[in-house]
Design a protein around this motif. Structure first.
Motif, PDB file in Angstrom:
ATOM      1  N   GLU A  67      17.923   6.463  34.353  1.00 56.19           N
ATOM      2  CA  GLU A  67      18.430   5.150  34.760  1.00 56.19           C
ATOM      3  C   GLU A  67      20.034   5.862  33.298  1.00 56.19           C
ATOM      4  O   GLU A  67      19.422   6.193  32.653  1.00 56.19           O
ATOM      5  CB  GLU A  67      18.651   4.129  34.295  1.00 56.19           C
ATOM      6  N   ARG A  68      21.432   6.659  33.882  1.00 60.67           N
ATOM      7  CA  ARG A  68      22.493   6.284  33.686  1.00 60.67           C
ATOM      8  C   ARG A  68      22.651   4.768  32.746  1.00 60.67           C
ATOM      9  O   ARG A  68      23.721   3.762  33.483  1.00 60.67           O
ATOM     10  CB  ARG A  68      23.289   7.156  34.497  1.00 60.67           C
ATOM     11  N   ASP A  69      23.768   5.153  31.646  1.00 60.87           N
ATOM     12  CA  ASP A  69      24.488   4.108  30.871  1.00 60.87           C
ATOM     13  C   ASP A  69      25.677   4.431  31.587  1.00 60.87           C
ATOM     14  O   ASP A  69      26.644   5.566  31.558  1.00 60.87           O
ATOM     15  CB  ASP A  69      24.124   4.802  29.353  1.00 60.87           C
ATOM     16  N   SER A  70      26.369   2.825  31.385  1.00 58.17           N
ATOM     17  CA  SER A  70      27.479   3.430  32.131  1.00 58.17           C
ATOM     18  C   SER A  70      28.658   3.380  31.581  1.00 58.17           C
ATOM     19  O   SER A  70      29.715   4.275  31.994  1.00 58.17           O
ATOM     20  CB  SER A  70      28.425   1.752  32.509  1.00 58.17           C
ATOM     21  N   LYS A  71      28.630   3.693  30.700  1.00 57.11           N
ATOM     22  CA  LYS A  71      29.694   4.942  29.071  1.00 57.11           C
ATOM     23  C   LYS A  71      29.308   6.455  28.855  1.00 57.11           C
ATOM     24  O   LYS A  71      30.309   6.943  28.486  1.00 57.11           O
ATOM     25  CB  LYS A  71      29.100   4.196  27.290  1.00 57.11           C
ATOM     26  N   LEU A  72      27.783   6.847  29.756  1.00 54.71           N
ATOM     27  CA  LEU A  72      28.039   8.278  30.291  1.00 54.71           C
ATOM     28  C   LEU A  72      29.291   8.884  31.129  1.00 54.71           C
ATOM     29  O   LEU A  72      29.016   8.105  32.136  1.00 54.71           O
ATOM     30  CB  LEU A  72      26.370   8.239  29.711  1.00 54.71           C
ATOM     31  N   TYR A  73      29.540   9.970  30.246  1.00 58.02           N
ATOM     32  CA  TYR A  73      30.630  10.345  31.486  1.00 58.02           C
ATOM     33  C   TYR A  73      29.640  11.313  32.509  1.00 58.02           C
ATOM     34  O   TYR A  73      28.592  11.785  32.240  1.00 58.02           O
ATOM     35  CB  TYR A  73      31.290  11.539  30.657  1.00 58.02           C
ATOM     36  N   LEU A  74      30.194  11.428  33.431  1.00 56.67           N
ATOM     37  CA  LEU A  74      29.471  11.977  34.701  1.00 56.67           C
ATOM     38  C   LEU A  74      29.253  13.951  34.472  1.00 56.67           C
ATOM     39  O   LEU A  74      27.946  14.532  34.545  1.00 56.67           O
ATOM     40  CB  LEU A  74      30.198  11.914  36.025  1.00 56.67           C
ATOM     41  N   ASP A  75      29.826  14.642  33.271  1.00 60.48           N
ATOM     42  CA  ASP A  75      30.014  15.866  33.451  1.00 60.48           C
ATOM     43  C   ASP A  75      28.904  15.882  32.045  1.00 60.48           C
ATOM     44  O   ASP A  75      28.043  17.143  32.670  1.00 60.48           O
ATOM     45  CB  ASP A  75      31.492  16.416  32.964  1.00 60.48           C
ATOM     46  N   ALA A  77      26.445  14.379  31.716  1.00 56.16           N
ATOM     47  CA  ALA A  77      24.784  14.341  32.373  1.00 56.16           C
ATOM     48  C   ALA A  77      24.830  15.463  33.339  1.00 56.16           C
ATOM     49  O   ALA A  77      23.242  15.454  33.899  1.00 56.16           O
ATOM     50  CB  ALA A  77      25.131  12.334  33.238  1.00 56.16           C
ATOM     51  N   GLY A  78      25.761  16.283  33.496  1.00 56.93           N
ATOM     52  CA  GLY A  78      26.012  17.272  34.370  1.00 56.93           C
ATOM     53  C   GLY A  78      25.691  16.906  35.895  1.00 56.93           C
ATOM     54  O   GLY A  78      25.511  17.651  36.796  1.00 56.93           O
ATOM     55  N   VAL A  79      25.977  15.492  35.991  1.00 55.39           N
ATOM     56  CA  VAL A  79      26.634  15.327  37.801  1.00 55.39           C
ATOM     57  C   VAL A  79      27.766  16.716  37.971  1.00 55.39           C
ATOM     58  O   VAL A  79      29.155  16.481  37.907  1.00 55.39           O
ATOM     59  CB  VAL A  79      27.605  14.127  37.956  1.00 55.39           C
ATOM     60  N   LYS A  80      27.349  17.265  39.246  1.00 56.46           N
ATOM     61  CA  LYS A  80      28.846  18.265  40.660  1.00 56.46           C
ATOM     62  C   LYS A  80      28.518  17.368  41.380  1.00 56.46           C
ATOM     63  O   LYS A  80      28.241  16.747  41.839  1.00 56.46           O
ATOM     64  CB  LYS A  80      27.368  19.516  39.693  1.00 56.46           C
ATOM     65  N   ASN A  81      29.644  18.695  41.674  1.00 54.77           N
ATOM     66  CA  ASN A  81      30.332  18.101  43.715  1.00 54.77           C
ATOM     67  C   ASN A  81      28.882  18.409  44.247  1.00 54.77           C
ATOM     68  O   ASN A  81      28.712  18.946  44.159  1.00 54.77           O
ATOM     69  CB  ASN A  81      30.749  19.337  43.389  1.00 54.77           C
ATOM     70  N   GLY A  82      28.587  17.261  45.383  1.00 52.00           N
ATOM     71  CA  GLY A  82      26.974  17.060  46.013  1.00 52.00           C
ATOM     72  C   GLY A  82      26.333  16.881  44.923  1.00 52.00           C
ATOM     73  O   GLY A  82      24.970  16.820  46.088  1.00 52.00           O
TER      74      GLY A  82
END
Length: 210
Positions: A67-75, A77-82
């Protein structure tokens, strides 16, 4: 938990931040959302609220089985396109939010009622001066005012209040009782009818003896 600190606008470079597309599963439905790559999970939740109708505070976003905290940034956390995520409803959060809404509504209603009573009591207090200007009508007006103040006391007792407003209610009730007590003391004492007491006539009947 790592939280990335963003630089102020004055320190940001002119490099264009890419937009990525993430795929979010909610129930049996998939939603594809285009979002800035340096946005937060909280911002993603707000966008998902438009797609799913689920309030952003009632959402849990699972990415890579965490589960990811709302204040955490996508990049961060390693979120990428797709990238793929799972959205689930946070039942506990929804219940807390609903209870908070109900409590806030009660507080707002109680606060409004207290304000209305305070205004009414102030108006009644202004009428006290009428007693001094009209002695002949004083008793009747005083009784009316005392009755009106009693009505406001009943209204105060009917208000269900919790938290900080309880002190306001107690102070308002004390004020009303004080004004009522003062008016009671100012009530003219009812005078007994004045007039002459009935005359008592004493007669003497003489008997004559032979």
């Amino acid at each position: 938990m790592l939280v990335q600190r963003r630089n102020s606008e004055s320190n940001q470079t002119s490099v264009q931040v890419p937009t990525i597309k993430v795929r979010v599963k909610y129930g049996s439905t998939y939603h594809e959302v285009c979002i800035n790559s340096i946005a937060s999970f909280g911002e993603l939740k707000k966008m998902l609220a438009e797609h799913t109708g689920l309030h952003h505070q009632d959402q849990k976003l699972i990415y890579k089985k965490k589960e990811r905290d709302s204040k955490l940034y996508l990049d961060v956390a390693g979120v990428k396109n797709g990238s793929k995520m799972v959205l689930v409803e946070d039942i506990a959060s929804r219940e807390r939010r609903c209870l908070e809404m109900i409590q806030n509504a009660k507080i707002e209603k109680a606060s409004k009622s207290l304000s209305q009573i305070r205004l009414q009591v102030d108006k009644l207090a202004d009428q006290v001066t009428v007693l001094e200007a009209s002695a002949s009508r004083g008793e009747r007006i005083t009784d009316n005012l005392i009755g009106m103040l009693m009505t406001e006391l009943v209204k105060l007792d009917e208000i269900a209040i919790e938290g900080d407003l309880k002190l306001q209610k107690r102070m308002q009730k004390h004020q009303v009782q004080s004004k009522q007590r003062n008016l009671t003391e100012q009530r003219p004492v009812q005078q007994q009818p004045t007039g002459h007491s009935p005359s008592v006539v004493v007669t003497t009947k003489w008997e004559t003896f032979d």
